[in-house]
Design a protein around this motif. Structure first.
Motif, PDB file in Angstrom:
ATOM      1  N   PRO A  96      41.433  13.498   4.172  1.00 18.96           N
ATOM      2  CA  PRO A  96      40.151  13.721   3.463  1.00 18.96           C
ATOM      3  C   PRO A  96      39.723  12.529   2.624  1.00 18.96           C
ATOM      4  CG  PRO A  96      41.894  15.115   2.560  1.00 18.96           C
ATOM      5  CD  PRO A  96      42.415  14.537   3.819  1.00 18.96           C
ATOM      6  N   ALA A  97      40.667  11.764   2.085  1.00 20.30           N
ATOM      7  CA  ALA A  97      40.299  10.569   1.314  1.00 20.30           C
ATOM      8  C   ALA A  97      39.589   9.556   2.207  1.00 20.30           C
ATOM      9  CB  ALA A  97      41.541   9.943   0.679  1.00 20.30           C
ATOM     10  N   GLY A  98      40.177   9.275   3.371  1.00 18.23           N
ATOM     11  CA  GLY A  98      39.542   8.330   4.299  1.00 18.23           C
ATOM     12  C   GLY A  98      38.212   8.830   4.821  1.00 18.23           C
ATOM     13  N   TYR A  99      38.121  10.156   5.071  1.00 15.60           N
ATOM     14  CA  TYR A  99      36.878  10.722   5.599  1.00 15.60           C
ATOM     15  C   TYR A  99      35.741  10.609   4.587  1.00 15.60           C
ATOM     16  CZ  TYR A  99      33.558  14.111   7.455  1.00 15.60           C
ATOM     17  OH  TYR A  99      32.411  14.706   7.926  1.00 15.60           O
ATOM     18  N   VAL A 100      35.994  11.019   3.351  1.00 18.98           N
ATOM     19  CA  VAL A 100      34.946  10.990   2.315  1.00 18.98           C
ATOM     20  C   VAL A 100      34.508   9.555   2.034  1.00 18.98           C
ATOM     21  CG1 VAL A 100      34.486  11.431  -0.129  1.00 18.98           C
ATOM     22  CG2 VAL A 100      35.637  13.161   1.259  1.00 18.98           C
ATOM     23  N   ALA A 101      35.478   8.638   1.924  1.00 21.99           N
ATOM     24  CA  ALA A 101      35.130   7.241   1.657  1.00 21.99           C
ATOM     25  C   ALA A 101      34.290   6.660   2.779  1.00 21.99           C
ATOM     26  CB  ALA A 101      36.399   6.421   1.452  1.00 21.99           C
ATOM     27  N   ALA A 102      34.687   6.897   4.025  1.00 16.95           N
ATOM     28  CA  ALA A 102      33.938   6.362   5.169  1.00 16.95           C
ATOM     29  C   ALA A 102      32.570   7.019   5.290  1.00 16.95           C
ATOM     30  CB  ALA A 102      34.748   6.579   6.444  1.00 16.95           C
ATOM     31  N   ARG A 103      32.524   8.307   5.039  1.00 17.12           N
ATOM     32  CA  ARG A 103      31.257   9.050   5.175  1.00 17.12           C
ATOM     33  C   ARG A 103      30.201   8.520   4.202  1.00 17.12           C
ATOM     34  NH1 ARG A 103      27.464  11.321   6.727  1.00 17.12           N
ATOM     35  NH2 ARG A 103      27.037  13.521   7.120  1.00 17.12           N
ATOM     36  N   PHE A 104      30.573   8.354   2.943  1.00 18.02           N
ATOM     37  CA  PHE A 104      29.598   7.877   1.966  1.00 18.02           C
ATOM     38  C   PHE A 104      29.315   6.390   2.143  1.00 18.02           C
ATOM     39  CE2 PHE A 104      30.625  11.821  -0.250  1.00 18.02           C
ATOM     40  CZ  PHE A 104      29.372  12.217  -0.665  1.00 18.02           C
ATOM     41  N   TYR A 105      30.323   5.619   2.529  1.00 20.82           N
ATOM     42  CA  TYR A 105      30.079   4.189   2.747  1.00 20.82           C
ATOM     43  C   TYR A 105      29.088   3.991   3.900  1.00 20.82           C
ATOM     44  CZ  TYR A 105      30.937  -0.742   3.701  1.00 20.82           C
ATOM     45  OH  TYR A 105      30.785  -2.088   3.909  1.00 20.82           O
ATOM     46  N   LYS A 106      29.216   4.798   4.931  1.00 13.67           N
ATOM     47  CA  LYS A 106      28.270   4.707   6.043  1.00 13.67           C
ATOM     48  C   LYS A 106      26.879   5.144   5.612  1.00 13.67           C
ATOM     49  CE  LYS A 106      27.642   5.986  10.893  1.00 13.67           C
ATOM     50  NZ  LYS A 106      28.190   6.777  12.023  1.00 13.67           N
ATOM     51  N   SER A 107      26.816   6.195   4.760  1.00 13.80           N
ATOM     52  CA  SER A 107      25.508   6.645   4.272  1.00 13.80           C
ATOM     53  C   SER A 107      24.865   5.607   3.360  1.00 13.80           C
ATOM     54  CB  SER A 107      25.651   7.976   3.528  1.00 13.80           C
ATOM     55  OG  SER A 107      26.317   7.793   2.296  1.00 13.80           O
ATOM     56  N   PHE A 108      25.677   4.744   2.737  1.00 11.11           N
ATOM     57  CA  PHE A 108      25.144   3.659   1.912  1.00 11.11           C
ATOM     58  C   PHE A 108      24.709   2.463   2.749  1.00 11.11           C
ATOM     59  CE2 PHE A 108      28.186   5.099  -1.708  1.00 11.11           C
ATOM     60  CZ  PHE A 108      27.326   6.143  -1.993  1.00 11.11           C
ATOM     61  N   GLY A 109      24.850   2.562   4.067  1.00 10.99           N
ATOM     62  CA  GLY A 109      24.449   1.476   4.948  1.00 10.99           C
ATOM     63  C   GLY A 109      25.516   0.409   5.129  1.00 10.99           C
ATOM     64  N   GLY A 110      26.753   0.695   4.748  1.00 12.09           N
ATOM     65  CA  GLY A 110      27.831  -0.280   4.875  1.00 12.09           C
ATOM     66  C   GLY A 110      28.292  -0.443   6.312  1.00 12.09           C
ATOM     67  N   GLU A 111      28.738  -1.639   6.638  1.00 13.04           N
ATOM     68  CA  GLU A 111      29.204  -1.936   7.992  1.00 13.04           C
ATOM     69  C   GLU A 111      30.636  -2.466   8.029  1.00 13.04           C
ATOM     70  OE1 GLU A 111      26.405  -4.679   9.588  1.00 13.04           O
ATOM     71  OE2 GLU A 111      24.774  -3.207   9.720  1.00 13.04           O
ATOM     72  N   LYS A 112      31.207  -2.806   6.880  1.00 14.68           N
ATOM     73  CA  LYS A 112      32.561  -3.364   6.845  1.00 14.68           C
ATOM     74  C   LYS A 112      33.568  -2.215   6.758  1.00 14.68           C
ATOM     75  CE  LYS A 112      31.005  -7.563   4.483  1.00 14.68           C
ATOM     76  NZ  LYS A 112      31.151  -8.404   3.257  1.00 14.68           N
ATOM     77  N   TRP A 113      33.704  -1.479   7.848  1.00 10.33           N
ATOM     78  CA  TRP A 113      34.525  -0.278   7.822  1.00 10.33           C
ATOM     79  C   TRP A 113      36.007  -0.595   7.653  1.00 10.33           C
ATOM     80  CZ3 TRP A 113      38.297   0.602  11.453  1.00 10.33           C
ATOM     81  CH2 TRP A 113      38.256  -0.192  12.604  1.00 10.33           C
ATOM     82  N   LYS A 114      36.452  -1.727   8.166  1.00 10.39           N
ATOM     83  CA  LYS A 114      37.868  -2.085   8.025  1.00 10.39           C
ATOM     84  C   LYS A 114      38.214  -2.325   6.552  1.00 10.39           C
ATOM     85  CE  LYS A 114      38.307  -4.183  12.610  1.00 10.39           C
ATOM     86  NZ  LYS A 114      38.604  -5.418  13.375  1.00 10.39           N
ATOM     87  N   THR A 115      37.332  -3.061   5.861  1.00 10.26           N
ATOM     88  CA  THR A 115      37.565  -3.300   4.436  1.00 10.26           C
ATOM     89  C   THR A 115      37.558  -1.998   3.659  1.00 10.26           C
ATOM     90  OG1 THR A 115      36.473  -5.446   4.661  1.00 10.26           O
ATOM     91  CG2 THR A 115      36.760  -4.590   2.432  1.00 10.26           C
ATOM     92  N   ASN A 116      36.646  -1.098   4.021  1.00 13.74           N
ATOM     93  CA  ASN A 116      36.536   0.176   3.316  1.00 13.74           C
ATOM     94  C   ASN A 116      37.810   1.007   3.446  1.00 13.74           C
ATOM     95  OD1 ASN A 116      35.596   3.334   3.736  1.00 13.74           O
ATOM     96  ND2 ASN A 116      34.563   2.334   2.026  1.00 13.74           N
ATOM     97  N   VAL A 117      38.328   1.129   4.647  1.00 12.92           N
ATOM     98  CA  VAL A 117      39.506   1.966   4.843  1.00 12.92           C
ATOM     99  C   VAL A 117      40.742   1.321   4.222  1.00 12.92           C
ATOM    100  CG1 VAL A 117      40.125   1.020   7.111  1.00 12.92           C
ATOM    101  CG2 VAL A 117      40.746   3.362   6.550  1.00 12.92           C
ATOM    102  N   LEU A 118      40.820  -0.012   4.233  1.00 13.37           N
ATOM    103  CA  LEU A 118      41.962  -0.683   3.604  1.00 13.37           C
ATOM    104  C   LEU A 118      41.926  -0.516   2.086  1.00 13.37           C
ATOM    105  CD1 LEU A 118      42.193  -3.992   5.699  1.00 13.37           C
ATOM    106  CD2 LEU A 118      43.852  -2.114   5.653  1.00 13.37           C
ATOM    107  N   LEU A 119      40.731  -0.638   1.500  1.00 10.80           N
ATOM    108  CA  LEU A 119      40.621  -0.447   0.051  1.00 10.80           C
ATOM    109  C   LEU A 119      40.925   0.994  -0.339  1.00 10.80           C
ATOM    110  CD1 LEU A 119      37.458  -2.575  -0.857  1.00 10.80           C
ATOM    111  CD2 LEU A 119      39.837  -3.040  -1.456  1.00 10.80           C
ATOM    112  N   THR A 120      40.473   1.956   0.489  1.00  5.85           N
ATOM    113  CA  THR A 120      40.776   3.363   0.203  1.00  5.85           C
ATOM    114  C   THR A 120      42.280   3.619   0.242  1.00  5.85           C
ATOM    115  OG1 THR A 120      38.660   3.993   1.202  1.00  5.85           O
ATOM    116  CG2 THR A 120      40.283   5.736   0.873  1.00  5.85           C
ATOM    117  N   SER A 121      42.958   2.957   1.160  1.00  2.00           N
ATOM    118  CA  SER A 121      44.396   3.166   1.319  1.00  2.00           C
ATOM    119  C   SER A 121      45.211   2.490   0.227  1.00  2.00           C
ATOM    120  CB  SER A 121      44.861   2.647   2.690  1.00  2.00           C
ATOM    121  OG  SER A 121      44.194   3.299   3.744  1.00  2.00           O
TER     122      SER A 121
END
Length: 552
Positions: free
Chosen positions: A317-342
């Motif tokens: 759920p942590a990875g899902y929520v972070a990715a979901r909102f980051y995508k809704s914010f128009g973000g494209e650096k998904w690898k950076t997002n998931v690494l920072l969440t982890s």
């Protein structure tokens, strides 16, 4: 570190993960009991000291310092704490799951701590060590069982005996161990006499009533906004849109085109939301199991073990929520997002925890986490939590987004944390007491109720301030909603500083660093927890009010 009697050749019992993380080390005891066999003043060991020898003088100085700081023995028999029960004010009897090493009479003849229990302790500037205990073990006979009986309580009375020529200077034969049958106490309720002696229940009810008043006040404010002000605004806006001479829009509808614009630092906000969701679910499930009795004080270390295991398993759920909102914010650096969440928030906590552990290692403290346990924690983090976070992020990025995702910022944020903190500060006192003053915490029903009240209060306070900001035509609600309720953690930190100086008698640089180091971990976790609650509440509010307005 203490020069007490040791159990020779006995193996240490193993501890679970929660006990190790809390620094609870169980050592075997030299005391040996035989059921229903009474003992009278049986010596365990003899210690002699020569003050002319530096090593003996150092041991005695260390012992004196421990008495000044009121260090406690904590004994366990059959997983029950051996308690010291004594009378307190108002005719009540308090049962402490520990007893002091000794006590001290000051230079002006004032007894400190346990020295008040005995009028014989009267010599000025004198240390009295408790070198003898009277132990009484209570049991309950069980029918149709091979054992025949179960232990339901263990109590002791610490004493100081002076021996000359192998004879006690005290009158009368000192009693060491005796057994007593107790028919009124069942094995399932054997902890009740300890818990009921703690005079905190009336304070807990006061805390709950105080919190409920705050919740009712906020609920009334939110209801007034939702049912009156907001309803009238929507009706007026829609009526104006249907007329030919529509006037210029004003208020919160002016920012309807900007309300879902991506916030500044959207990457960091999405990472915080992911970690906060992980902590929110972990806290809820842990308290739920505690209320059901699975994590009672009888299950030593179970609370911390449950929390750590849940945190590890909730990476998805942590990875899902972070990715979901980051995508809704128009973000494209998904690898950076998931690494920072982890790694960002868990890494900060682990780094702080590791530094505190280095200090404990340097001090030679038994509370230091063994190297093998640290490796095990890292393995749980990297091998379970991180892969689950990647799985959650995969589904979060895969899902399509339907929408791209008091009026001054700082005063509103500061005010937003006051009411949630007002709901929890009394409960916080008992939690800090259980951590730093070694008092037993068992009121998980109260804690779960305060948890629900905290969630409601954070949500309502954030919605209230969010509406005021929107009416002031300020559409930057994302970070503000997170910080508004997250600012409760700042009040938590201020209270922890006050608690340190007013309630604790901590001396030494290392102990001070340890206190504030562990406090910063708790503050960070609480910040993510409350901030996530506020963001989700405000997100729901904004989505609802702008979905019912006719937008040209």
């Amino acid at each position: 570190r203490f020069d007490f009697c040791q159990a020779e050749g006995k193996k240490r019992p193993s501890e679970n993960l929660g006990q190790v993380l809390f620094g609870e080390r169980i050592e075997p005891s030299p005391y040996r009991f035989t059921f229903k066999k009474e003992e009278t003043c049986k010596p365990v060991c003899t210690k002699t000291y020569d003050t002319k020898k530096p090593e003996d003088k150092q041991k005695l100085d260390f012992l004196k310092k421990s008495m000044l700081l009121n260090y406690q023995h904590h004994w366990i028999v059959d997983n029950m704490p051996v308690t010291w029960c004594y009378d307190v004010e108002d005719g009540q009897r308090f049962c402490n799951p520990g007893f002091p090493i000794g006590c001290y009479i000051t230079e002006d003849g004032r007894p400190k701590d346990a020295c008040v229990i005995n009028s014989e302790f009267h010599e000025k500037d004198t240390f009295y060590i408790f070198n003898h205990v009277d132990i009484k073990i209570y049991y309950h006979a069980v029918e149709n069982e091979a054992l025949g009986a179960r232990l339901v309580a263990a109590k002791l009375e610490p004493k100081r005996l002076v021996f000359r020529n192998n004879l006690s200077s005290n009158s009368g034969p000192p009693q060491d161990t005796c057994f007593s049958e107790e028919k009124n106490i069942r094995w399932a309720s054997r902890w009740d006499y300890i818990l009921e002696s703690m005079p905190h229940t009336h304070i807990q009810w006061f805390s709950i009533m105080n919190s409920l008043v705050i919740v009712l006040f906020l609920s009334g404010m939110v209801a007034m906004i939702m049912l009156r002000t907001l309803h009238k605004d929507i009706a007026r806006y829609n009526q104006m849109d249907s007329t030919e001479d529509a006037q210029e829009e004003f208020g919160w509808k002016l920012v309807h085109g900007d309300i879902f614009r991506p916030p500044r630092k959207g990457m960091l906000l999405s990472v915080f939301l992911g970690s906060g969701t992980q902590i929110l679910i972990m806290t809820f499930v842990t308290l739920f199991f505690a209320c059901l009795g699975f994590l009672s004080p009888a299950n030593r270390g179970a609370l911390m073990t449950c929390a750590v295991v849940l945190w590890v398993l909730l990476g998805t759920p942590a990875g899902y929520v972070a990715a979901r909102f980051y995508k809704s914010f128009g973000g494209e650096k998904w690898k950076t997002n998931v690494l920072l969440t982890s790694f960002l928030c868990p890494g900060i906590v682990f780094a702080d925890f590791f530094i505190m552990n280095l200090i404990l290692w340097g001090e030679g403290s038994s509370a230091a986490i063994p190297f093998g346990t640290l490796v095990a924690i890292l393995a749980l983090w990297f091998c379970i939590s991180v892969p689950l976070t990647f799985i959650g992020a995969y589904f979060g990025f895969k899902k399509n987004v339907s929408q791209s995702f008091y009026t001054k910022p700082l005063p509103g944020i500061i005010m937003g944390g006051i009411l949630p903190f007002g709901c929890i500060f009394i409960q916080l006192f008992f939690i800090l007491n259980s951590i730093w003053s070694h008092q037993m915490y068992y009121m998980f029903g109260f804690l779960f109720l305060v948890f629900i009240i905290l969630v409601i209060t954070c949500s309502e306070a954030t919605i209230l301030l969010c509406y005021f900001h929107l009416c002031a035509e300020d559409y930057h609600w994302q970070w503000r909603s997170f910080l508004t309720s997250g600012f409760t953690a700042v009040y938590f930190l201020i209270y922890a500083i006050h608690y340190f100086f007013s309630k604790l008698q901590i001396t030494g640089t290392a102990s001070t660093i340890l206190y504030f180091g562990y406090t910063m971990i708790m503050v960070l976790i609480f910040f993510l927890f409350t901030g996530t609650i506020g963001f989700f509440a405000c997100f729901w509010f904004v989505t609802k009010i702008y979905s019912v307005v006719k937008v040209d």
